[in-house]
Design an enzyme around this catalytic site. Structure first.
Site, PDB file in Angstrom:
ATOM      1  N   ASN A   9       0.868  -1.180   0.000  1.00 34.34           N
ATOM      2  CA  ASN A   9       0.000   0.000   0.000  1.00 34.34           C
ATOM      3  C   ASN A   9       0.902   1.225   0.000  1.00 34.34           C
ATOM      4  OD1 ASN A   9      -1.780   2.058   0.596  1.00 34.34           O
ATOM      5  ND2 ASN A   9      -2.256   1.336   2.668  1.00 34.34           N
ATOM      6  N   LYS A  11       0.011   4.254  -0.200  1.00 30.25           N
ATOM      7  CA  LYS A  11      -0.610   5.429   0.438  1.00 30.25           C
ATOM      8  C   LYS A  11      -0.392   6.659  -0.442  1.00 30.25           C
ATOM      9  CE  LYS A  11       0.014   3.093   4.804  1.00 30.25           C
ATOM     10  NZ  LYS A  11       0.138   3.160   6.240  1.00 30.25           N
ATOM     11  N   HIS A  91      -9.332   1.210   4.907  1.00 33.25           N
ATOM     12  CA  HIS A  91      -8.056   1.363   5.616  1.00 33.25           C
ATOM     13  C   HIS A  91      -8.255   2.317   6.795  1.00 33.25           C
ATOM     14  CE1 HIS A  91      -3.960   2.493   6.546  1.00 33.25           C
ATOM     15  NE2 HIS A  91      -3.590   1.387   5.936  1.00 33.25           N
ATOM     16  N   GLU A  93      -6.612   4.670   7.861  1.00 32.89           N
ATOM     17  CA  GLU A  93      -6.379   6.090   7.546  1.00 32.89           C
ATOM     18  C   GLU A  93      -7.586   6.713   6.857  1.00 32.89           C
ATOM     19  OE1 GLU A  93      -2.626   5.414   5.631  1.00 32.89           O
ATOM     20  OE2 GLU A  93      -1.789   4.833   7.575  1.00 32.89           O
ATOM     21  N   GLU A 161      -5.197  -5.025  10.556  1.00 30.97           N
ATOM     22  CA  GLU A 161      -4.165  -4.011  10.761  1.00 30.97           C
ATOM     23  C   GLU A 161      -4.445  -3.249  12.053  1.00 30.97           C
ATOM     24  OE1 GLU A 161      -2.200  -2.835   6.794  1.00 30.97           O
ATOM     25  OE2 GLU A 161      -3.978  -1.612   7.027  1.00 30.97           O
ATOM     26  N   GLY A 167       2.766   2.062  10.699  1.00 28.85           N
ATOM     27  CA  GLY A 167       3.749   3.135  10.550  1.00 28.85           C
ATOM     28  C   GLY A 167       4.463   3.507  11.838  1.00 28.85           C
ATOM     29  N   SER A 206       3.652  -2.293  10.215  1.00 26.95           N
ATOM     30  CA  SER A 206       5.094  -2.363  10.472  1.00 26.95           C
ATOM     31  C   SER A 206       5.727  -3.701  10.092  1.00 26.95           C
ATOM     32  CB  SER A 206       5.387  -2.007  11.938  1.00 26.95           C
ATOM     33  OG  SER A 206       5.000  -0.667  12.212  1.00 26.95           O
TER      34      SER A 206
END
Ligand code: PGA
Length: 246
Positions: A9, A11, A91, A93, A161, A167, A206
């Protein structure tokens, strides 16, 4: 047997110059032993698909409607037209930045499946939820609410996730990953019967070359959704190789 999947991904990262990484990745894995997927920003989907070789290309979001007055959004047909075969949905985010709810994610996934895209549906708890002992409740609610009835092992991938691992360099313990993946598997079987055993369940958050092998050894981990370490072929390649060896 579930075929494993290494998904990246990107992003909001990448311009044309970065396509050299994809060409390098494709050259390094001409006949991969696992499925490969990269999801770049929408602006790169078409160009990436030209150089991706055995790597499938996907979007990072889509709109639930087929077309119309939705400035800035992208439809499933547009993704397919650009060369995408998959789309990441829900996701964390998007859930955070755009307030996406389970119902919205489900509507998007319904549109994606109806149009022949494979949906990669993301779920996962925040740190506060984990520390409050709510992980399985949250994951179960998101899974039930975000996954359409039309989902099958062939058209849907689930990505677990944990928000706090994305991250951050922090990764759950292998026992924690095993617990959640086992729970997701059981929920899928409860809802979809035997087909629930065929869904790929990816771990994301991660994942790096240094921790990939131990994560891939956990049962019901069928691959990874990788953010930062998917941007460079030199980082993503060893993750792919760890998955092939698992
Ligand atoms: P990360 O992101 O690998 O950079 O933690 C994973 C993701 O958000 O899909």
């Amino acid at each position: 047997m579930r075929r494993k999947l290494a998904a990246g991904n990107w992003k909001m990262n990448g311009t044309a110059a970065d396509l050299a990484e994809v060409a390098a990745l494709a050259a390094a894995h001409p006949a991969p032993g696992v499925d490969l997927l990269l999801c770049p920003p929408a602006t790169l989907i078409h160009r990436m698909a030209q150089v991706a070789g055995p790597v499938a290309v996907g979007g990072q979001d889509c709109h639930a409607a087929a077309k119309g007055a939705h400035t800035g959004d992208i439809s499933t047909a547009m993704l397919r037209d650009a060369g995408a075969t998959h789309v990441i949905l829900g996701h964390s985010e998007r859930r955070t930045d755009h307030g996406e709810t389970d119902a919205q994610v489900r509507a998007k996934a319904e549109a994606a499946l109806a149009d022949g895209l494979v949906a990669v549906i993301c779920i996962g708890e925040t740190l506060e939820e984990r520390e409050g002992g709510q992980t399985l409740g949250v994951v179960g609610t998101q899974l039930a609410g975000s996954t359409p009835d039309a989902a099958t092992a062939a058209n849907t991938v689930i990505a677990y996730e944990p928000v706090w691992a994305i991250g951050t360099g922090k990764v759950p313990t292998l026992d924690q990953i095993a617990e959640v993946h086992g729970f997701i598997r059981a929920e899928l079987v409860k809802r979809f019967g035997e087909d629930g055993n065929g869904f790929r369940i990816l771990y994301g958050g991660s994942v790096k070359p240094s921790n990939a092998a131990e994560i891939f050894a956990v049962s019901d981990v069928d691959g990874a959704l990788v953010g930062g370490a998917s941007l460079k072929a030199a980082d993503f390649s060893p993750i792919i190789e760890a998955l092939e060896a698992s």
